[in-house]
Design a protein around this motif. Structure first.
Motif, PDB file in Angstrom:
ATOM      1  N   GLN A 116      55.497  37.087  80.344  1.00 54.77           N
ATOM      2  CA  GLN A 116      55.249  35.953  81.226  1.00 54.77           C
ATOM      3  C   GLN A 116      56.411  34.962  81.189  1.00 54.77           C
ATOM      4  O   GLN A 116      56.842  34.446  82.223  1.00 54.77           O
ATOM      5  CB  GLN A 116      53.942  35.248  80.851  1.00 54.77           C
ATOM      6  N   ASP A 117      56.917  34.708  79.995  1.00 51.05           N
ATOM      7  CA  ASP A 117      58.048  33.799  79.839  1.00 51.05           C
ATOM      8  C   ASP A 117      59.271  34.343  80.578  1.00 51.05           C
ATOM      9  O   ASP A 117      59.968  33.595  81.274  1.00 51.05           O
ATOM     10  CB  ASP A 117      58.361  33.605  78.354  1.00 51.05           C
ATOM     11  N   PHE A 118      59.519  35.638  80.448  1.00 49.29           N
ATOM     12  CA  PHE A 118      60.647  36.272  81.128  1.00 49.29           C
ATOM     13  C   PHE A 118      60.502  36.158  82.636  1.00 49.29           C
ATOM     14  O   PHE A 118      61.460  35.818  83.343  1.00 49.29           O
ATOM     15  CB  PHE A 118      60.763  37.738  80.705  1.00 49.29           C
ATOM     16  N   VAL A 119      59.308  36.424  83.154  1.00 49.70           N
ATOM     17  CA  VAL A 119      59.079  36.348  84.605  1.00 49.70           C
ATOM     18  C   VAL A 119      59.293  34.917  85.097  1.00 49.70           C
ATOM     19  O   VAL A 119      59.956  34.701  86.117  1.00 49.70           O
ATOM     20  CB  VAL A 119      57.662  36.858  84.961  1.00 49.70           C
ATOM     21  N   GLN A 120      58.755  33.938  84.384  1.00 49.70           N
ATOM     22  CA  GLN A 120      58.916  32.537  84.797  1.00 49.70           C
ATOM     23  C   GLN A 120      60.385  32.123  84.797  1.00 49.70           C
ATOM     24  O   GLN A 120      60.869  31.500  85.748  1.00 49.70           O
ATOM     25  CB  GLN A 120      58.110  31.614  83.883  1.00 49.70           C
ATOM     26  N   LYS A 121      61.098  32.481  83.733  1.00 43.02           N
ATOM     27  CA  LYS A 121      62.513  32.113  83.662  1.00 43.02           C
ATOM     28  C   LYS A 121      63.320  32.851  84.722  1.00 43.02           C
ATOM     29  O   LYS A 121      64.258  32.295  85.292  1.00 43.02           O
ATOM     30  CB  LYS A 121      63.061  32.395  82.265  1.00 43.02           C
ATOM     31  N   SER A 122      62.971  34.103  84.991  1.00 38.20           N
ATOM     32  CA  SER A 122      63.661  34.874  86.033  1.00 38.20           C
ATOM     33  C   SER A 122      63.457  34.228  87.399  1.00 38.20           C
ATOM     34  O   SER A 122      64.394  34.134  88.201  1.00 38.20           O
ATOM     35  CB  SER A 122      63.154  36.316  86.079  1.00 38.20           C
ATOM     36  N   GLN A 123      62.224  33.795  87.671  1.00 36.09           N
ATOM     37  CA  GLN A 123      61.936  33.147  88.952  1.00 36.09           C
ATOM     38  C   GLN A 123      62.715  31.844  89.093  1.00 36.09           C
ATOM     39  O   GLN A 123      63.287  31.566  90.149  1.00 36.09           O
ATOM     40  CB  GLN A 123      60.434  32.893  89.094  1.00 36.09           C
ATOM     41  N   LYS A 124      62.744  31.044  88.039  1.00 34.62           N
ATOM     42  CA  LYS A 124      63.492  29.781  88.081  1.00 34.62           C
ATOM     43  C   LYS A 124      64.982  30.055  88.286  1.00 34.62           C
ATOM     44  O   LYS A 124      65.649  29.358  89.043  1.00 34.62           O
ATOM     45  CB  LYS A 124      63.277  28.990  86.791  1.00 34.62           C
ATOM     46  N   LEU A 125      65.481  31.067  87.606  1.00 35.81           N
ATOM     47  CA  LEU A 125      66.884  31.431  87.741  1.00 35.81           C
ATOM     48  C   LEU A 125      67.190  31.887  89.169  1.00 35.81           C
ATOM     49  O   LEU A 125      68.193  31.479  89.763  1.00 35.81           O
ATOM     50  CB  LEU A 125      67.237  32.535  86.740  1.00 35.81           C
ATOM     51  N   ALA A 126      66.308  32.696  89.727  1.00 34.31           N
ATOM     52  CA  ALA A 126      66.505  33.169  91.103  1.00 34.31           C
ATOM     53  C   ALA A 126      66.483  32.009  92.087  1.00 34.31           C
ATOM     54  O   ALA A 126      67.332  31.934  92.991  1.00 34.31           O
ATOM     55  CB  ALA A 126      65.435  34.195  91.465  1.00 34.31           C
ATOM     56  N   GLU A 127      65.536  31.097  91.924  1.00 34.36           N
ATOM     57  CA  GLU A 127      65.462  29.935  92.807  1.00 34.36           C
ATOM     58  C   GLU A 127      66.723  29.085  92.696  1.00 34.36           C
ATOM     59  O   GLU A 127      67.275  28.641  93.702  1.00 34.36           O
ATOM     60  CB  GLU A 127      64.234  29.093  92.459  1.00 34.36           C
ATOM     61  N   SER A 128      67.173  28.879  91.481  1.00 30.90           N
ATOM     62  CA  SER A 128      68.386  28.104  91.254  1.00 30.90           C
ATOM     63  C   SER A 128      69.599  28.790  91.878  1.00 30.90           C
ATOM     64  O   SER A 128      70.451  28.143  92.491  1.00 30.90           O
ATOM     65  CB  SER A 128      68.606  27.917  89.751  1.00 30.90           C
ATOM     66  N   ASN A 129      69.663  30.107  91.737  1.00 30.35           N
ATOM     67  CA  ASN A 129      70.790  30.863  92.289  1.00 30.35           C
ATOM     68  C   ASN A 129      70.803  30.827  93.816  1.00 30.35           C
ATOM     69  O   ASN A 129      71.864  30.717  94.429  1.00 30.35           O
ATOM     70  CB  ASN A 129      70.767  32.310  91.798  1.00 30.35           C
ATOM     71  N   VAL A 130      69.628  30.908  94.427  1.00 31.95           N
ATOM     72  CA  VAL A 130      69.550  30.839  95.890  1.00 31.95           C
ATOM     73  C   VAL A 130      70.014  29.473  96.364  1.00 31.95           C
ATOM     74  O   VAL A 130      70.804  29.361  97.312  1.00 31.95           O
ATOM     75  CB  VAL A 130      68.111  31.146  96.381  1.00 31.95           C
ATOM     76  N   LYS A 131      69.553  28.439  95.697  1.00 33.33           N
ATOM     77  CA  LYS A 131      69.950  27.081  96.062  1.00 33.33           C
ATOM     78  C   LYS A 131      71.461  26.910  95.908  1.00 33.33           C
ATOM     79  O   LYS A 131      72.127  26.375  96.793  1.00 33.33           O
ATOM     80  CB  LYS A 131      69.201  26.061  95.198  1.00 33.33           C
ATOM     81  N   GLN A 132      71.986  27.385  94.789  1.00 36.37           N
ATOM     82  CA  GLN A 132      73.428  27.279  94.536  1.00 36.37           C
ATOM     83  C   GLN A 132      74.222  28.060  95.578  1.00 36.37           C
ATOM     84  O   GLN A 132      75.237  27.588  96.077  1.00 36.37           O
ATOM     85  CB  GLN A 132      73.754  27.798  93.129  1.00 36.37           C
ATOM     86  N   ALA A 133      73.756  29.249  95.913  1.00 37.18           N
ATOM     87  CA  ALA A 133      74.456  30.076  96.911  1.00 37.18           C
ATOM     88  C   ALA A 133      74.448  29.401  98.276  1.00 37.18           C
ATOM     89  O   ALA A 133      75.456  29.426  98.994  1.00 37.18           O
ATOM     90  CB  ALA A 133      73.812  31.455  96.993  1.00 37.18           C
ATOM     91  N   GLN A 134      73.317  28.787  98.628  1.00 43.89           N
ATOM     92  CA  GLN A 134      73.240  28.088  99.912  1.00 43.89           C
ATOM     93  C   GLN A 134      74.219  26.923  99.956  1.00 43.89           C
ATOM     94  O   GLN A 134      74.911  26.714 100.941  1.00 43.89           O
ATOM     95  CB  GLN A 134      71.810  27.603 100.169  1.00 43.89           C
ATOM     96  N   GLU A 135      74.274  26.167  98.858  1.00 43.70           N
ATOM     97  CA  GLU A 135      75.195  25.025  98.784  1.00 43.70           C
ATOM     98  C   GLU A 135      76.637  25.503  98.856  1.00 43.70           C
ATOM     99  O   GLU A 135      77.459  24.908  99.563  1.00 43.70           O
ATOM    100  CB  GLU A 135      74.949  24.232  97.509  1.00 43.70           C
ATOM    101  N   THR A 136      76.956  26.571  98.136  1.00 40.81           N
ATOM    102  CA  THR A 136      78.321  27.087  98.130  1.00 40.81           C
ATOM    103  C   THR A 136      78.718  27.628  99.493  1.00 40.81           C
ATOM    104  O   THR A 136      79.824  27.393  99.977  1.00 40.81           O
ATOM    105  CB  THR A 136      78.450  28.195  97.063  1.00 40.81           C
ATOM    106  N   THR A 137      77.790  28.338 100.133  1.00 39.19           N
ATOM    107  CA  THR A 137      78.070  28.873 101.453  1.00 39.19           C
ATOM    108  C   THR A 137      78.274  27.757 102.469  1.00 39.19           C
ATOM    109  O   THR A 137      79.167  27.821 103.320  1.00 39.19           O
ATOM    110  CB  THR A 137      76.912  29.791 101.911  1.00 39.19           C
TER     111      THR A 137
END
Length: 126
Positions: free
Chosen positions: A100-121
């Motif tokens: 559960q901890d891995f899934v939660q951290k993975s989701q947060k990481l994915a959300e953060s990465n999408v946001k970062q990618a959008q900003e960078t793009t």
């Protein structure tokens, strides 16, 4: 025939490329390694505990010399079974918690990465 997907790597500087690709890949790899290490350690701890219990039971059985000793050994088996059941339950809960901890951290990481990618793009497009 025109290529509908065109990617010009020149539009990204090193920081942008790091932010969009390598940074997120490293972060996910670090998360995966951490999870794997915790899971392997939990499995090793459980295996050690089960092995020690099994060996202790064999030693106790080898020390049985008479009917009274056998009776005492058999009575002790109920406690051993209870202890093992509780250990199994605890080990299963630990694995579920790690997952559960891995899934939660993975989701947060994915959300953060999408946001970062959008900003960078967006910055690269300007």
């Amino acid at each position: 025939m025109t290529n509908t997907f065109s990617f010009d790597p020149k539009q990204f500087d090193t920081k942008q490329f790091e932010a969009m690709f390598f940074g997120p890949a490293r972060a996910y790899a670090a998360l995966s390694v951490d999870y794997t290490e915790k899971l392997v350690n939990a499995q090793l701890d459980a295996t050690k505990a089960y092995t020690e219990t099994g060996l202790a039971q064999i030693r106790d059985l080898m020390n049985v010399k008479d009917a009274e000793g056998l009776r005492t050994y058999m009575e002790g088996q109920q406690q051993v079974a209870k202890d093992l059941t509780e250990r199994l339950k605890g080990d299963a809960e630990k694995v579920v918690s790690l997952q559960q901890d891995f899934v939660q951290k993975s989701q947060k990481l994915a959300e953060s990465n999408v946001k970062q990618a959008q900003e960078t793009t967006t910055k690269a497009a300007k």
